[in-house]
Write a protein that holds these residues in place. Sequence first.
Motif, PDB file in Angstrom:
ATOM      1  N   ASP A  72      -9.707  47.022 -13.853  1.00 20.69           N
ATOM      2  CA  ASP A  72      -9.271  46.087 -13.409  1.00 20.69           C
ATOM      3  C   ASP A  72     -11.077  46.624 -11.700  1.00 20.69           C
ATOM      4  O   ASP A  72     -10.687  47.448 -11.120  1.00 20.69           O
ATOM      5  CB  ASP A  72      -8.354  46.400 -11.916  1.00 20.69           C
ATOM      6  CG  ASP A  72      -8.354  45.473 -10.523  1.00 20.69           C
ATOM      7  OD1 ASP A  72      -9.378  45.143 -10.467  1.00 20.69           O
ATOM      8  OD2 ASP A  72      -6.792  45.564  -9.843  1.00 20.69           O
ATOM      9  N   MET A  73     -11.013  45.365 -11.778  1.00 22.72           N
ATOM     10  CA  MET A  73     -13.316  45.267 -11.589  1.00 22.72           C
ATOM     11  C   MET A  73     -13.177  45.808  -9.916  1.00 22.72           C
ATOM     12  O   MET A  73     -13.923  46.077  -9.541  1.00 22.72           O
ATOM     13  CB  MET A  73     -14.018  44.413 -11.803  1.00 22.72           C
ATOM     14  CG  MET A  73     -14.289  44.496 -13.240  1.00 22.72           C
ATOM     15  SD  MET A  73     -14.719  46.584 -13.862  1.00 22.72           S
ATOM     16  CE  MET A  73     -16.817  46.119 -13.772  1.00 22.72           C
ATOM     17  N   GLY A  74     -11.619  45.015  -9.521  1.00 15.36           N
ATOM     18  CA  GLY A  74     -11.878  44.912  -8.289  1.00 15.36           C
ATOM     19  C   GLY A  74     -11.282  45.733  -7.667  1.00 15.36           C
ATOM     20  O   GLY A  74     -10.679  46.142  -6.459  1.00 15.36           O
ATOM     21  N   SER A  75     -10.693  47.002  -8.759  1.00 15.33           N
ATOM     22  CA  SER A  75     -10.447  48.674  -8.027  1.00 15.33           C
ATOM     23  C   SER A  75     -11.118  49.493  -6.988  1.00 15.33           C
ATOM     24  O   SER A  75     -11.353  50.704  -7.151  1.00 15.33           O
ATOM     25  CB  SER A  75      -9.226  49.134  -8.682  1.00 15.33           C
ATOM     26  OG  SER A  75     -10.412  49.879 -10.507  1.00 15.33           O
ATOM     27  N   ALA A  76     -12.856  48.846  -7.543  1.00 16.23           N
ATOM     28  CA  ALA A  76     -14.260  49.626  -7.656  1.00 16.23           C
ATOM     29  C   ALA A  76     -14.368  50.676  -6.849  1.00 16.23           C
ATOM     30  O   ALA A  76     -14.294  50.042  -5.109  1.00 16.23           O
ATOM     31  CB  ALA A  76     -15.651  49.138  -7.969  1.00 16.23           C
ATOM     32  N   VAL A  77     -14.492  51.708  -5.998  1.00 14.12           N
ATOM     33  CA  VAL A  77     -14.814  52.812  -5.018  1.00 14.12           C
ATOM     34  C   VAL A  77     -15.440  53.749  -5.008  1.00 14.12           C
ATOM     35  O   VAL A  77     -15.323  53.894  -6.157  1.00 14.12           O
ATOM     36  CB  VAL A  77     -13.680  52.991  -4.313  1.00 14.12           C
ATOM     37  CG1 VAL A  77     -12.732  51.867  -3.693  1.00 14.12           C
ATOM     38  CG2 VAL A  77     -13.041  54.335  -4.825  1.00 14.12           C
ATOM     39  N   THR A  78     -16.532  53.695  -3.771  1.00 18.44           N
ATOM     40  CA  THR A  78     -17.812  54.099  -3.762  1.00 18.44           C
ATOM     41  C   THR A  78     -17.883  55.704  -2.415  1.00 18.44           C
ATOM     42  O   THR A  78     -18.112  56.491  -2.727  1.00 18.44           O
ATOM     43  CB  THR A  78     -19.444  53.541  -4.261  1.00 18.44           C
ATOM     44  OG1 THR A  78     -19.225  52.910  -2.817  1.00 18.44           O
ATOM     45  CG2 THR A  78     -19.823  53.340  -5.299  1.00 18.44           C
ATOM     46  N   GLY A  79     -17.158  54.983  -1.431  1.00 18.31           N
ATOM     47  CA  GLY A  79     -17.153  55.653  -0.589  1.00 18.31           C
ATOM     48  C   GLY A  79     -17.770  55.295   0.424  1.00 18.31           C
ATOM     49  O   GLY A  79     -18.277  56.443   1.972  1.00 18.31           O
ATOM     50  N   ASP A  80     -18.660  54.532   0.359  1.00 19.51           N
ATOM     51  CA  ASP A  80     -19.276  53.026   1.080  1.00 19.51           C
ATOM     52  C   ASP A  80     -18.975  52.009   1.411  1.00 19.51           C
ATOM     53  O   ASP A  80     -18.948  51.359   0.059  1.00 19.51           O
ATOM     54  CB  ASP A  80     -21.160  53.453   0.239  1.00 19.51           C
ATOM     55  CG  ASP A  80     -21.728  53.500   1.433  1.00 19.51           C
ATOM     56  OD1 ASP A  80     -22.503  51.525   1.078  1.00 19.51           O
ATOM     57  OD2 ASP A  80     -22.536  53.723   2.268  1.00 19.51           O
ATOM     58  N   GLN A  81     -18.906  51.713   2.301  1.00 20.00           N
ATOM     59  CA  GLN A  81     -18.240  50.360   2.758  1.00 20.00           C
ATOM     60  C   GLN A  81     -18.832  49.435   2.687  1.00 20.00           C
ATOM     61  O   GLN A  81     -18.464  48.588   1.444  1.00 20.00           O
ATOM     62  CB  GLN A  81     -17.908  50.794   4.006  1.00 20.00           C
ATOM     63  CG  GLN A  81     -17.560  49.415   4.470  1.00 20.00           C
ATOM     64  CD  GLN A  81     -17.064  49.551   6.126  1.00 20.00           C
ATOM     65  OE1 GLN A  81     -16.439  49.962   6.719  1.00 20.00           O
ATOM     66  NE2 GLN A  81     -15.957  47.982   6.921  1.00 20.00           N
ATOM     67  N   ARG A  83     -21.605  49.234   0.097  1.00 14.36           N
ATOM     68  CA  ARG A  83     -21.253  49.040  -1.143  1.00 14.36           C
ATOM     69  C   ARG A  83     -20.044  48.526  -1.331  1.00 14.36           C
ATOM     70  O   ARG A  83     -19.917  47.697  -2.631  1.00 14.36           O
ATOM     71  CB  ARG A  83     -21.537  50.644  -1.480  1.00 14.36           C
ATOM     72  CG  ARG A  83     -21.553  50.613  -3.239  1.00 14.36           C
ATOM     73  CD  ARG A  83     -22.806  51.600  -3.829  1.00 14.36           C
ATOM     74  NE  ARG A  83     -22.307  52.280  -3.396  1.00 14.36           N
ATOM     75  CZ  ARG A  83     -23.158  53.572  -2.924  1.00 14.36           C
ATOM     76  NH1 ARG A  83     -24.831  53.499  -2.593  1.00 14.36           N
ATOM     77  NH2 ARG A  83     -22.635  54.751  -2.232  1.00 14.36           N
ATOM     78  N   ASP A  84     -19.104  49.011  -1.276  1.00 12.98           N
ATOM     79  CA  ASP A  84     -17.566  48.371  -1.581  1.00 12.98           C
ATOM     80  C   ASP A  84     -17.443  47.693  -1.105  1.00 12.98           C
ATOM     81  O   ASP A  84     -16.416  46.693  -1.709  1.00 12.98           O
ATOM     82  CB  ASP A  84     -16.655  49.878  -1.062  1.00 12.98           C
ATOM     83  CG  ASP A  84     -16.858  51.395  -2.097  1.00 12.98           C
ATOM     84  OD1 ASP A  84     -17.636  51.514  -2.832  1.00 12.98           O
ATOM     85  OD2 ASP A  84     -15.969  51.979  -1.026  1.00 12.98           O
ATOM     86  N   GLU A  85     -17.850  46.828  -0.243  1.00 10.44           N
ATOM     87  CA  GLU A  85     -17.257  45.341   0.172  1.00 10.44           C
ATOM     88  C   GLU A  85     -18.716  44.094  -1.232  1.00 10.44           C
ATOM     89  O   GLU A  85     -17.806  42.807  -0.835  1.00 10.44           O
ATOM     90  CB  GLU A  85     -17.551  44.906   1.282  1.00 10.44           C
ATOM     91  CG  GLU A  85     -16.675  45.732   2.432  1.00 10.44           C
ATOM     92  CD  GLU A  85     -16.675  45.463   3.736  1.00 10.44           C
ATOM     93  OE1 GLU A  85     -18.240  45.080   4.046  1.00 10.44           O
ATOM     94  OE2 GLU A  85     -16.049  46.427   4.940  1.00 10.44           O
ATOM     95  N   ALA A  86     -19.930  45.317  -1.264  1.00  4.33           N
ATOM     96  CA  ALA A  86     -20.852  43.911  -1.772  1.00  4.33           C
ATOM     97  C   ALA A  86     -20.081  43.980  -3.316  1.00  4.33           C
ATOM     98  O   ALA A  86     -19.882  42.759  -4.462  1.00  4.33           O
ATOM     99  CB  ALA A  86     -21.547  44.814  -2.015  1.00  4.33           C
TER     100      ALA A  86
END
Length: 186
Positions: A72-81, A83-86
């Motif tokens: 699920d590509m929409g589930s990607a998180v990096t911990g940086d708001q 970047r995560d929104e982009a």
Amino acid sequence: MRMIAPVAAIVLAVSPALAAAPAWTVNKQASKLGFSSAMNGQAFNGTFRRWNARIQFDPKALNQSSVVAVIDMGSAVTGDQTRDEALPSADWFAIAVFPRATFQANQFKDLGGGRYQAFGTLAIRNVKRPAVLPFQLVIKGNQATMRGSLTIDRRTFGVGQGQFATPDTVAANVRIDVAITATRAP
């Protein structure tokens, strides 16, 4: 006709290579699908929180083994708001059009010492490319742990559009790390 069923049963019992490889159930709490790259020269790590894998694998029947992973590509998180929104946007994963990525493999090579290669197809943003996933596997009874990684060029999948199309800001290479703990299905 009455002899066909007993003969087929004997053939399957004598020839395990003809039977399908056992299925494995992924322990999601003990497994992880991650990625890493660099932005403005600074390394970052991310994780896909939602994904699933259908695994059938037997080291003694590689020709009967297969894996299909759906991310699920929409589930990607990096911990940086920011970047995560982009990441879900059209410039990156474009999840409104391409919500999922897949990896499918049905060819495996035993490299010895619990090391293998999975030869398959990786599809991101509906762009399909051949991919080889080297991995290590330890099976103890009905439990298995697998660790593997591969590096891809995000640009070949159209990830990073517009100002991000070149590796000036975001590195082209993305490392994908897979860590799976699974139980053999009864």
